[in-house]
Design a protein around this motif. Structure first.
Motif, PDB file in Angstrom:
ATOM      1  N   PRO A 180       4.401  -3.549  -6.985  1.00  0.00           N
ATOM      2  CA  PRO A 180       3.806  -3.856  -8.291  1.00  0.00           C
ATOM      3  C   PRO A 180       4.344  -2.904  -9.352  1.00  0.00           C
ATOM      4  N   ASP A 239       0.642   4.922  -4.751  1.00  0.00           N
ATOM      5  CA  ASP A 239       0.429   6.150  -5.510  1.00  0.00           C
ATOM      6  C   ASP A 239      -0.066   7.282  -4.616  1.00  0.00           C
ATOM      7  N   GLN A 240      -0.877   6.957  -3.617  1.00  0.00           N
ATOM      8  CA  GLN A 240      -1.329   7.978  -2.682  1.00  0.00           C
ATOM      9  C   GLN A 240      -0.165   8.533  -1.864  1.00  0.00           C
ATOM     10  N   GLU A 241       0.823   7.669  -1.568  1.00  0.00           N
ATOM     11  CA  GLU A 241       1.978   8.127  -0.798  1.00  0.00           C
ATOM     12  C   GLU A 241       2.776   9.166  -1.580  1.00  0.00           C
ATOM     13  N   SER A 283       2.211   0.314   1.939  1.00  0.00           N
ATOM     14  CA  SER A 283       1.532  -0.862   1.383  1.00  0.00           C
ATOM     15  C   SER A 283       1.444  -0.723  -0.130  1.00  0.00           C
ATOM     16  N   ALA A 284       1.283  -1.857  -0.811  1.00  0.00           N
ATOM     17  CA  ALA A 284       1.163  -1.819  -2.266  1.00  0.00           C
ATOM     18  C   ALA A 284      -0.053  -1.010  -2.689  1.00  0.00           C
ATOM     19  N   GLU A 285      -1.126  -1.072  -1.890  1.00  0.00           N
ATOM     20  CA  GLU A 285      -2.359  -0.369  -2.240  1.00  0.00           C
ATOM     21  C   GLU A 285      -2.219   1.146  -2.123  1.00  0.00           C
ATOM     22  N   SER A 286      -1.307   1.604  -1.274  1.00  0.00           N
ATOM     23  CA  SER A 286      -1.197   3.051  -1.027  1.00  0.00           C
ATOM     24  C   SER A 286      -0.001   3.694  -1.723  1.00  0.00           C
ATOM     25  N   PRO A 298      -2.301   5.097 -11.446  1.00  0.00           N
ATOM     26  CA  PRO A 298      -3.731   5.163 -11.724  1.00  0.00           C
ATOM     27  C   PRO A 298      -4.187   6.607 -11.972  1.00  0.00           C
TER      28      PRO A 298
END
Length: 291
Positions: free
Chosen positions: A252, A198-200, A193-196, A153
């Motif tokens: 994803p 890119d932040q990771e 988590s899948a949501e994190s 993203p």
């Protein structure tokens, strides 16, 4: 009521003072005398009919009106600067467009995209500007490049974009780690988590103070960082004897896009976009037939 337009110079002067909260520092930044700067800002306040700054002998602070003006003004001035940069490049005697790419974060498609673009109607030579992670979108908005190959993203404000490639992700793990020899893994064993996702990756760069991916992968091989998640094509470009790239079954996919400024009407940028889409479609078709 007729509203007289305010000149951009006085607005830039105000923005400099508001940013520094000091007439002396702002004057030095602008290369003008502090008294002249103070007079210009007072003239702006008189023109607008509002006080923008609270001045004392020791400090400068924004009024509510000044804070509101600064919030609206910042993107406007940035947009003017970006428009000026794009105009100067458009007027250059040698026509070309500038494409921002993070080194080896192009899905392995950069050379093919450049070749495909060259055969498109309206194309111009494409120069490549290497950039850092997360820098692409701002370079476009500032008018420093015409387009970018960038993984999602990212902040799409003011941009248009097309997805050119979607690919799976893998985990980069020290070859000595137990997970490296057990086949495909899931995100939960990485405690991600899948949501994190890119932040990771961004967090790994910041906490390890790695300047680029090669440095971060070296730290992983040494065992200083446990794992990061990457697009599979990036992993293919960085083989390391001390690292295993392990498929993640529930991650994803990640999309590579080509992005450009939403106001661009350049036939050359359109030719680049068409070339990128064509190459991406060919790569996707090749990947599907391989399976």
């Amino acid at each position: 009521m007729c509203v007289v337009p305010v000149e951009s110079r006085s607005l830039r002067y105000f923005a400099a003072v508001a940013g520094q909260l000091s007439f002396a520092r702002a004057a030095e930044q602008l290369g003008i005398a502090a008294p002249a700067l103070s007079r210009a800002v007072r003239a702006l306040e008189s023109e607008l009919g509002v006080a923008l700054l609270r001045r004392t002998t020791r400090s400068v602070a924004l009024t509510d009106a000044g804070a509101a003006l600064l919030a609206d003004l910042t993107p406007v001035l940035e947009g003017l600067d970006a428009a000026a940069r794009r105009a100067r490049r458009a007027a250059a005697p040698t026509k070309s467009i500038l494409l921002a790419v993070k080194a080896d974060a192009d899905g392995g498609l950069l050379e093919e995209i450049l070749a495909a673009t060259a055969s498109e109607p309206g194309s111009e030579p494409v120069a490549v500007k290497l950039c850092a992670w997360g820098e692409h979108a701002d370079l476009i908005r500032r008018g420093e490049v015409d387009a970018a190959l960038v993984y999602e993203p990212y902040d799409r404000h003011g941009l248009d974009a097309e997805t050119i490639l979607t690919e799976p992700r893998v985990a980069a793990i020290p070859a000595s780690h137990p997970l490296a020899s057990n086949g495909p893994i899931t995100l939960d064993v990485l405690d991600i988590s899948a949501e994190s996702l890119d932040q990771e990756t961004e967090r790994a760069f910041s906490t390890q103070q790695a300047a680029d991916l090669a440095q971060l992968l070296t730290l992983i091989a040494l065992g200083d960082t446990t794992a990061i998640v990457l697009a599979s094509s990036i992993a293919a470009r960085y083989p390391r004897p001390g690292i295993s790239y392990v498929p993640i079954t529930d991650a994803p996919p990640v999309s590579l896009t080509i992005a450009w400024h939403e106001n661009t009407r350049s036939p050359a940028v359109a030719a680049l976009v068409r070339g990128a889409i064509e190459v991406g479609e060919q790569a996707s078709h090749g990947a599907s037939t391989d399976h």
